[in-house]
Design an enzyme around this catalytic site. Structure first.
Site, mmCIF file in Angstrom:
data_model
loop_
_atom_site.group_PDB
_atom_site.id
_atom_site.type_symbol
_atom_site.label_atom_id
_atom_site.label_comp_id
_atom_site.label_asym_id
_atom_site.label_seq_id
_atom_site.Cartn_x
_atom_site.Cartn_y
_atom_site.Cartn_z
ATOM 1 C CD1 TRP A 102 -2.098 -2.213 1.877
ATOM 2 C CD2 TRP A 102 -2.963 -1.303 0.019
ATOM 3 N NE1 TRP A 102 -3.103 -3.033 1.421
ATOM 4 C CE2 TRP A 102 -3.649 -2.507 0.294
ATOM 5 C CE3 TRP A 102 -3.340 -0.559 -1.097
ATOM 6 C CZ2 TRP A 102 -4.682 -2.987 -0.506
ATOM 7 C CZ3 TRP A 102 -4.369 -1.026 -1.904
ATOM 8 C CH2 TRP A 102 -5.031 -2.223 -1.610
ATOM 9 C CG ASP A 170 -3.380 3.655 4.258
ATOM 10 O OD1 ASP A 170 -4.458 3.467 4.846
ATOM 11 O OD2 ASP A 170 -3.052 3.065 3.199
ATOM 12 C CE LYS A 194 -8.602 -3.391 3.850
ATOM 13 N NZ LYS A 194 -7.818 -2.521 2.983
HETATM 14 C C1 PLP Z 1 -7.290 -2.017 1.932
HETATM 15 C C2 PLP Z 1 -6.249 -0.978 2.040
HETATM 16 C C3 PLP Z 1 -6.142 0.069 1.123
HETATM 17 C C4 PLP Z 1 -7.013 0.169 -0.108
HETATM 18 O O1 PLP Z 1 -8.289 0.590 0.205
HETATM 19 P P1 PLP Z 1 -9.364 0.868 -0.943
HETATM 20 O O2 PLP Z 1 -10.471 1.484 -0.167
HETATM 21 O O3 PLP Z 1 -9.704 -0.455 -1.549
HETATM 22 O O4 PLP Z 1 -8.767 1.805 -1.926
HETATM 23 C C5 PLP Z 1 -5.178 1.024 1.334
HETATM 24 N N1 PLP Z 1 -4.333 0.958 2.387
HETATM 25 C C6 PLP Z 1 -4.398 -0.040 3.288
HETATM 26 C C7 PLP Z 1 -3.442 -0.070 4.437
HETATM 27 C C8 PLP Z 1 -5.352 -1.046 3.142
HETATM 28 O O5 PLP Z 1 -5.409 -2.039 4.031
#
Ligand code: PLP
Length: 358
Positions: A102, A170, A194
């Site tokens: 990511w 993030d 998540k």
């Molecule tokens: C799942 C995830 C993403 C991507 O998220 P989307 O909403 O599908 O764009 C980005 N960063 C992390 C750490 C993730 O776990």
């Protein structure tokens, strides 16, 4: 009706109480005669839902008043580009700590705007650890990291001190799973799917002074200012996802807030890691001191045995345990909504499997 223990990395389990409440309001939301899905986003009912969700984010995360809370679309992935467009000077520099797939994606997007300066990386060891004592450039527009690495199962226990340089995180896969001090960050973002709710809404918490400085030519929808000025209602927001997110936040509150949820997360993670540490068959792949409380990758070292394990676990209603293709083996994602009983059942099954197959 059956409910499984779903170890998916995301979209992932939601608290059963939340699903039941949403189900009970599906056809008639509080006497409105309609589903939240059918409501105008300008209706008084929805505006109240929206305002309540924002209030709950502020309350649960203890968000200081000089931060804006936004509910955006385009997933966490859109933030990879939106953040540099808004926080970077044209041709500027971002210090990035590269801890997995990511952050690599974020590096690529930053590169469209300026210099993605990777100051540390754990790629040399398949991202099994978090780089420590990172030397920052000191003159970057911001420092960028991922607080939890969903695929590799690592997390920051301590964040780097960035002084006057804003820290951007993030937090998609561990937001609201343990206490953080919002004022340590310039911007926090997380896709909801998540730990916060259904897919389709992305939470952004951004310090006020970082809004409004976007690079010339940034499209309207990609300017934070657009959404701040319109209270995230510049266009139709993801109404149903925001509604469910509000319910998840109420659920977190009912569990003693983030502190309560965190204590439960520690219990769940310790149960699984303690077993992994004593098992002769299963082995955790992340370095101990950097282990994630949310995503637990593990392997047997034998692809056939892994496949057998996943198949037999699924038959026990322990589902979606297949690991990410870049790590292999298994991954148990045990987000806030995964009950302790789910982890207990998994560990008991792992013990039985080990006995039966060694
Ligand atoms: C799942 C995830 C993403 C991507 O998220 P989307 O909403 O599908 O764009 C980005 N960063 C992390 C750490 C993730 O776990």
């Amino acid at each position: 009706m059956k409910r499984v223990f779903n170890f998916s990395a995301g979209p992932a389990m939601l608290p059963e109480e939340v699903l039941k409440e949403a189900a009970s309001e599906m056809l008639d939301y509080q006497g409105s005669g309609m589903s939240v899905m059918e409501m105008s986003h300008r209706s008084k009912e929805f505006v109240a839902i929206y305002e309540n969700a924002e209030k709950l984010v502020r309350e649960v995360m203890n968000v200081p008043d000089n931060y804006k809370v936004l509910f955006l679309q385009g997933g966490a992935s859109t933030q990879f580009a939106m953040i540099p467009a808004n926080l970077m000077k044209k041709g500027g520099k971002v210090d990035v700590i590269n801890t997995g797939a990511w952050t690599k994606k974020a590096v690529k997007e930053i590169g469209f705007f300026g210099n993605a300066n990777v100051v540390a990386s754990s790629e040399d060891d398949t991202f099994t650890y978090i780089p420590k004592d990172v030397k920052l450039s000191g003159d970057a527009d911001y420092v960028y990291l991922a607080s939890n690495n969903t695929i590799y199962g690592t997390r920051y226990v301590n964040f780097p001190k960035t002084g006057n340089v804003p820290l951007v995180a993030d937090m998609s896969s561990n937001i609201m799973s343990e206490p953080v001090n919002v004022s340590d960050f310039g911007l926090i973002f997380a896709g909801a799917q998540k730990n916060l709710g259904p897919a389709g809404v992305t939470l952004v918490i951004v310090r006020e002074d970082l809004v409004g400085n976007h690079i010339d030519g940034t499209p309207t929808m990609l300017q934070y200012k657009t959404h701040v000025d319109a209270s995230s209602m510049f266009n139709t927001p993801p109404t149903y996802a925001i509604y469910v997110l509000g319910k998840v936040l109420n659920w977190i509150k009912s569990k003693g807030g983030i502190q309560g949820v965190y204590e439960n997360n520690l219990k769940k993670a310790n149960l699984l890691y303690n077993f992994l540490d004593e098992s002769k068959m299963f082995k955790g792949t992340a370095k101990k001191e950097d282990r994630s409380l949310m995503n637990v990758p593990f392997v047997t070292g034998d692809a056939d045995l892994d496949a057998k394990f996943i198949k037999e676990a699924t038959a026990q209603d322990l589902t979606t345990l297949k690991g990410h293709r870049s790590v292999g083996g298994m991954r148990a994602s045990i987000y806030n909504a995964m009950p302790y009983e789910g982890v207990e059942k998994l560990v008991n099954f792992m013990k039985e499997f080990e006995k039966a197959n060694s």
